[in-house]
Enzyme design. Structure first.
Site, mmCIF file in Angstrom:
data_model
loop_
_atom_site.group_PDB
_atom_site.id
_atom_site.type_symbol
_atom_site.label_atom_id
_atom_site.label_comp_id
_atom_site.label_asym_id
_atom_site.label_seq_id
_atom_site.Cartn_x
_atom_site.Cartn_y
_atom_site.Cartn_z
ATOM 1 N N ARG A 13 1.551 6.117 -1.325
ATOM 2 C CA ARG A 13 2.517 5.078 -0.951
ATOM 3 C C ARG A 13 3.133 5.397 0.440
ATOM 4 O O ARG A 13 4.190 5.338 1.008
ATOM 5 C CB ARG A 13 3.823 5.019 -1.911
ATOM 6 C CG ARG A 13 3.563 4.566 -3.219
ATOM 7 C CD ARG A 13 2.948 3.306 -3.217
ATOM 8 N NE ARG A 13 2.718 3.003 -4.479
ATOM 9 C CZ ARG A 13 1.897 3.052 -5.204
ATOM 10 N NH1 ARG A 13 0.880 3.644 -4.693
ATOM 11 N NH2 ARG A 13 1.744 2.719 -6.661
ATOM 12 N N SER A 61 8.263 -0.935 -7.867
ATOM 13 C CA SER A 61 8.878 0.387 -7.842
ATOM 14 C C SER A 61 9.985 0.699 -6.996
ATOM 15 O O SER A 61 9.895 0.533 -5.793
ATOM 16 C CB SER A 61 7.835 1.574 -7.663
ATOM 17 O OG SER A 61 6.925 1.422 -8.869
ATOM 18 N N GLU A 108 10.918 4.258 -2.882
ATOM 19 C CA GLU A 108 9.448 3.706 -2.199
ATOM 20 C C GLU A 108 10.033 2.520 -1.313
ATOM 21 O O GLU A 108 9.474 2.043 -0.269
ATOM 22 C CB GLU A 108 8.806 3.352 -3.349
ATOM 23 C CG GLU A 108 7.416 2.645 -3.029
ATOM 24 C CD GLU A 108 6.552 2.464 -4.186
ATOM 25 O OE1 GLU A 108 6.597 3.324 -5.262
ATOM 26 O OE2 GLU A 108 5.711 1.561 -4.337
HETATM 27 C C1 LIG Z 1 6.283 -7.488 -8.932
HETATM 28 C C2 LIG Z 1 5.775 -6.500 -8.293
HETATM 29 C C3 LIG Z 1 4.601 -5.567 -8.342
HETATM 30 C C4 LIG Z 1 4.558 -4.396 -7.697
HETATM 31 N N1 LIG Z 1 3.507 -3.770 -7.876
HETATM 32 C C5 LIG Z 1 2.869 -2.759 -6.985
HETATM 33 C C6 LIG Z 1 1.964 -1.812 -7.503
HETATM 34 O O1 LIG Z 1 1.414 -1.954 -8.561
HETATM 35 N N2 LIG Z 1 1.616 -0.984 -6.426
HETATM 36 C C7 LIG Z 1 2.179 -0.840 -5.376
HETATM 37 O O2 LIG Z 1 1.709 -0.055 -4.403
HETATM 38 N N3 LIG Z 1 3.216 -1.425 -5.085
HETATM 39 C C8 LIG Z 1 3.814 -2.477 -5.772
HETATM 40 N N4 LIG Z 1 4.708 -3.551 -5.551
HETATM 41 C C9 LIG Z 1 5.444 -2.888 -4.149
HETATM 42 C C10 LIG Z 1 5.121 -3.860 -3.003
HETATM 43 O O3 LIG Z 1 4.339 -5.091 -3.384
HETATM 44 C C11 LIG Z 1 3.957 -3.042 -1.994
HETATM 45 O O4 LIG Z 1 4.780 -1.939 -1.545
HETATM 46 C C12 LIG Z 1 3.231 -3.849 -1.006
HETATM 47 O O5 LIG Z 1 2.469 -3.081 -0.643
HETATM 48 C C13 LIG Z 1 4.442 -4.333 0.079
HETATM 49 O O6 LIG Z 1 3.658 -5.343 0.841
HETATM 50 P P1 LIG Z 1 4.285 -6.313 1.403
HETATM 51 O O7 LIG Z 1 3.448 -7.406 2.284
HETATM 52 O O8 LIG Z 1 5.080 -7.318 0.560
HETATM 53 O O9 LIG Z 1 5.266 -5.573 2.427
HETATM 54 P P2 LIG Z 1 6.859 -5.961 2.959
HETATM 55 O O10 LIG Z 1 7.476 -5.721 1.531
HETATM 56 O O11 LIG Z 1 6.806 -6.883 3.623
HETATM 57 O O12 LIG Z 1 6.939 -4.594 3.914
HETATM 58 C C14 LIG Z 1 7.047 -3.129 3.537
HETATM 59 C C15 LIG Z 1 7.207 -2.310 4.677
HETATM 60 O O13 LIG Z 1 5.967 -2.617 5.438
HETATM 61 C C16 LIG Z 1 6.263 -3.060 6.668
HETATM 62 N N5 LIG Z 1 5.328 -4.133 7.070
HETATM 63 C C17 LIG Z 1 4.763 -4.979 6.419
HETATM 64 N N6 LIG Z 1 3.706 -5.734 6.602
HETATM 65 C C18 LIG Z 1 3.748 -4.970 8.131
HETATM 66 C C19 LIG Z 1 2.606 -5.079 9.081
HETATM 67 N N7 LIG Z 1 1.737 -5.891 9.121
HETATM 68 N N8 LIG Z 1 2.845 -4.202 10.149
HETATM 69 C C20 LIG Z 1 3.858 -3.280 10.244
HETATM 70 N N9 LIG Z 1 4.506 -3.019 9.353
HETATM 71 C C21 LIG Z 1 4.546 -3.875 8.161
HETATM 72 C C22 LIG Z 1 7.809 -3.508 6.240
HETATM 73 O O14 LIG Z 1 8.493 -3.693 7.629
HETATM 74 C C23 LIG Z 1 8.465 -2.839 5.539
HETATM 75 O O15 LIG Z 1 8.961 -1.604 6.201
HETATM 76 C C24 LIG Z 1 5.239 -4.215 -6.375
HETATM 77 C C25 LIG Z 1 5.973 -5.145 -5.949
HETATM 78 C C26 LIG Z 1 6.630 -6.299 -7.122
HETATM 79 C C27 LIG Z 1 7.450 -7.167 -6.450
#
Ligand SMILES: Cc1cc2nc3c(=O)[nH]c(=O)nc-3n(C[C@H](O)[C@H](O)[C@H](O)COP(=O)(O)OP(=O)(O)OC[C@H]3O[C@@H](n4cnc5c(N)ncnc54)[C@H](O)[C@@H]3O)c2cc1C
Length: 283
Positions: free
Chosen positions: A162, A212, A278
């Site tokens: 992560r 998480s 996380e």
């Molecule tokens: C129902 C549910 C299930 C989930 N299951 C998992 C799982 O199985 N495994 C897992 O690892 N995670 C899981 N997650 C957590 C989450 O989906 C992950 O951490 C995912 O990678 C976040 O991606 P996002 O595009 O939504 O990023 P965001 O939540 O929008 O951003 C997360 C971070 O990354 C930064 N960011 C986003 N995009 C960029 C970019 N292009 N460039 C620079 N910075 C950026 C943001 O500023 C922030 O700091 C889950 C979440 C939910 C709600």
């Protein structure tokens, strides 16, 4: 590029808690983003991808917020299971696309509401014990590094559980080059449907969440905290189904979530352990 003024950010997060953006920028191309960054790179800015791992302060107005849902939605096949994937592509769309072409590898992310950019930044994957994350398939990541566009090879991205060098930095991930495995139908691999079934069984979809809360914690301590202080009625509470999740029961707030997170941290500290969030907290 779309620019929205004084926009509520609640609907941009999966936990449905948000502050306001004074300016919400939605670049529609890489050129849009680069031009924008030339203007605001010396100011504080915040990035939203799928908004699925962010806890925003609902009392706060953030000056500059950049939402990356429309920046680059392209998936380009480069042959033999290699693809260039734009940061705005939804994880599910990528999985559907490569499966159709006969390739696989990240089906365990089918339940994750992320964009590829966010998944790269967070090195999304399965739980710690499984040792599987999206970085296993990444060849290189294309970034805007604060001044120009650069290509970073996998071994220079700082991928850990992560974690990547792009997390909590000024870098913006533009996309990445991936090479996926060829599908072999011997029944041994996880399919999209397997992941959907698994998530329904073990993950709590009774209300909005950000997945998480902690990437490092002690399960027993979490259980104790959950029993002693389950959370706020109609607000944020620990999930009864998924031990490391918080659920928004409708009227959840930033302060409620932070108080539960801090409580978990305090309990860990008492016995000399560490709980590492996380979720990315926008204070
Ligand atoms: C129902 C549910 C299930 C989930 N299951 C998992 C799982 O199985 N495994 C897992 O690892 N995670 C899981 N997650 C957590 C989450 O989906 C992950 O951490 C995912 O990678 C976040 O991606 P996002 O595009 O939504 O990023 P965001 O939540 O929008 O951003 C997360 C971070 O990354 C930064 N960011 C986003 N995009 C960029 C970019 N292009 N460039 C620079 N910075 C950026 C943001 O500023 C922030 O700091 C889950 C979440 C939910 C709600």
């Amino acid at each position: 590029m779309q620019i929205l003024e004084n926009e509520s950010l609640k609907k941009y997060t999966t936990i449905k808690i948000g502050g306001n953006a004074k300016h919400l920028y939605i670049p529609e191309s890489i050129d849009d983003l680069v031009n924008l960054m030339e203007r605001i790179k010396n100011d504080k800015y915040y990035i939203i991808g799928g908004g699925s791992n962010i806890l925003m302060n609902d009392q706060k107005t953030y000056e500059n917020v950049i939402c990356l849902t429309a920046m680059d939605n392209n998936i380009k096949s480069l042959g033999n299971g290699t693809y260039y994937v734009g940061a705005s592509v939804r994880v599910q769309e990528l999985i559907n696309h490569i499966n159709k072409d006969g390739f696989c590898g990240i089906e365990y992310l089918y339940s994750v509401p992320a964009l590829i950019g966010g998944a790269i930044v967070m090195n999304a994957g399965r739980g710690r014990g499984h040792g599987l994350s999206i970085s296993d398939f990444i060849e290189e990541v294309h970034i805007w590094d604060g001044g120009s566009i650069k290509v970073v090879k996998n071994d220079k991205c700082g991928f850990e559980y992560r974690k990547s060098n792009f997390k909590n930095s000024k870098v913006i991930v533009l996309g990445g080059k991936f090479t996926f495995d060829k599908i072999i139908n011997d029944g041994s691999r996880m399919t999209k449907q397997d992941r959907i079934n698994y998530s329904k069984k073990v993950q709590d979809y009774s209300g909005p969440s950000f997945g998480s809360v902690f990437c490092q914690h002690d399960r027993k301590i979490m259980q104790i905290v959950r029993i002693l202080s389950p959370g706020f009625k109609n607000g944020i509470s620990f999930s009864n189904k998924t031990s490391n999740w918080l659920t928004n029961r409708g009227e959840g707030t930033y302060l409620q979530a932070v108080s539960l997170i801090n409580r978990v941290k305090r309990y860990h500290k008492i016995i000399g352990r560490k709980a590492v969030p996380e979720v990315i907290i926008w204070e």
